[in-house]
Scaffold this active site. Structure first.
Site, mmCIF file in Angstrom:
data_model
loop_
_atom_site.group_PDB
_atom_site.id
_atom_site.type_symbol
_atom_site.label_atom_id
_atom_site.label_comp_id
_atom_site.label_asym_id
_atom_site.label_seq_id
_atom_site.Cartn_x
_atom_site.Cartn_y
_atom_site.Cartn_z
ATOM 1 N N GLY A 113 1.555 2.578 10.792
ATOM 2 C CA GLY A 113 2.649 3.531 10.447
ATOM 3 C C GLY A 113 3.225 3.998 11.684
ATOM 4 O O GLY A 113 3.861 5.074 11.485
ATOM 5 N N HIS B 140 -10.098 1.241 4.511
ATOM 6 C CA HIS B 140 -8.681 1.528 5.175
ATOM 7 C C HIS B 140 -9.003 2.580 6.292
ATOM 8 O O HIS B 140 -9.747 3.593 6.069
ATOM 9 C CB HIS B 140 -7.794 2.062 4.224
ATOM 10 N N GLU C 177 -7.419 4.905 7.259
ATOM 11 C CA GLU C 177 -7.108 6.440 7.081
ATOM 12 C C GLU C 177 -8.290 6.899 6.310
ATOM 13 O O GLU C 177 -8.426 8.333 6.352
ATOM 14 C CB GLU C 177 -5.891 6.213 6.365
ATOM 15 N N LYS D 100 -0.110 4.248 -0.338
ATOM 16 C CA LYS D 100 -0.473 5.495 0.249
ATOM 17 C C LYS D 100 -0.423 6.554 -0.838
ATOM 18 O O LYS D 100 -0.359 6.583 -2.144
ATOM 19 C CB LYS D 100 -0.251 5.675 1.445
ATOM 20 N N SER E 243 2.647 -1.997 10.465
ATOM 21 C CA SER E 243 3.994 -1.887 11.142
ATOM 22 C C SER E 243 4.476 -3.389 10.538
ATOM 23 O O SER E 243 5.359 -3.729 11.150
ATOM 24 C CB SER E 243 4.304 -1.604 12.205
ATOM 25 N N GLU F 152 -6.397 -4.789 10.404
ATOM 26 C CA GLU F 152 -5.273 -3.774 10.790
ATOM 27 C C GLU F 152 -5.796 -2.996 11.766
ATOM 28 O O GLU F 152 -6.355 -1.831 11.937
ATOM 29 C CB GLU F 152 -5.271 -2.770 9.514
ATOM 30 N N ASN G 274 0.871 -1.336 -0.010
ATOM 31 C CA ASN G 274 -0.001 -0.044 -0.152
ATOM 32 C C ASN G 274 0.963 1.192 -0.171
ATOM 33 O O ASN G 274 1.554 1.574 1.020
ATOM 34 C CB ASN G 274 -0.729 0.004 1.184
HETATM 35 P P1 PGA Z 1 2.063 0.598 7.724
HETATM 36 O O1 PGA Z 1 0.758 0.385 6.944
HETATM 37 O O2 PGA Z 1 2.801 -1.087 7.427
HETATM 38 O O3 PGA Z 1 3.032 1.454 7.494
HETATM 39 O O4 PGA Z 1 1.781 0.448 9.211
HETATM 40 C C1 PGA Z 1 -0.179 -0.521 6.708
HETATM 41 C C2 PGA Z 1 -1.267 0.211 6.199
HETATM 42 O O5 PGA Z 1 -1.979 1.038 6.286
HETATM 43 O O6 PGA Z 1 -2.004 -0.679 5.392
#
Ligand code: PGA
Length: 244
Positions: free
Chosen positions: A170, A89, A91, A13, A206, A164, A11
């Site tokens: 993140g 997601h 976000e 982003k 992460s 998640e 991803n």
């Molecule tokens: P990350 O993001 O691996 O940076 O924690 C995962 C995601 O948001 O899908």
């Protein structure tokens, strides 16, 4: 050998393609042992779809067309080479106020358009602290399953669930392999019985080469949705190699 083919997703982003990425000769071309899918920004989708890797979109709107400035429909994504789409997601739940009901519409529209939706679910730190994690997961999942259950067939499973935990995204904090496995097993128990053995449940939050091996060793963890680590091609490749 995992019972379900591992699914490893990048991803990106709102980041540009990673340094060293060559869409002509992507290292992530299809192979039988693992499904690898890249989710670039909308602007990078066209160049990635002409490469030999499998791509998905980070977002699609449920309506077929209409006055929705700035959005794209699931059918448009499909017509332009996407095979997958992320739905819900955290976000987007946070910054775009996407509700469980709206996400259920997206998942349903994605299936109708011939895309495989990746339904993202996860509890916040506060919800976990208040011991509401399972309740939240159940609500997020059930709202979608209620809308799409008639579309899901065991032999052709058009759904992937991504667990998640929001508190792990993140920031370098990962759920322990045991905590993640417990939640994945709980999620699996909520799926319609005929589909339980077929639907892939992947973990995100992460994920990096140093924790991926312990996570993928768990029986109900079928792969990963990787953010930050997917922006470094060697790291992402190491995560893929660990799932083989
Ligand atoms: P990350 O993001 O691996 O940076 O924690 C995962 C995601 O948001 O899908």
């Amino acid at each position: 050998m995992k019972p379900r083919t591992p699914f490893i997703a990048a991803n990106w982003k709102m980041h540009s393609a990673p340094a060293g990425w060559d869409s002509e000769h992507s290292p992530f071309h299809p192979q039988p042992e693992v499904d690898v899918v890249v989710f670039p920004s909308m602007l990078d989708l066209p160049s990635c779809t002409t490469s030999d890797c499998t791509v998905g979109a980070q977002y699609g709107r449920p309506e077929k067309d209409g006055a929705f400035t700035g959005d794209v429909s699931m059918a448009m994504l499909q017509a332009h080479g996407s095979q997958y789409v992320l739905c819900g997601h955290s976000e987007r739940r946070q910054h775009h106020h996407e509700s469980d009901e709206y996400i259920a519409e997206q998942v349903s529209a994605a299936i109708d358009a011939g895309l495989t939706p990746i339904l993202c679910i996860g509890e916040t730190a506060d919800e976990r602290e208040l011991r509401q994690a399972e309740e939240v997961i159940q609500r997020q999942l059930q709202t979608v399953i209620n809308v799409i259950s008639s579309k899901l067939k065991a032999e052709n499973c058009f759904l992937i669930v991504a667990y998640e935990p929001v508190w792990a995204i993140g920031n370098g904090k990962t759920a322990s392999a045991k905590d993640a496995q417990d939640m994945h097993a709980f999620i699996r128990s909520l799926l319609p019985p005929a589909l339980r053995a077929h639907i892939r449940i992947i973990y995100g939050g992460s994920v990096k080469p140093t924790n991926a091996a312990a996570l993928i060793a768990e029986p109900d963890i079928d792969g990963f949705l990787v953010g930050a680590s997917s922006l470094h091609l060697e790291e992402f490749q190491a995560i893929i190699n660990g799932a083989l």
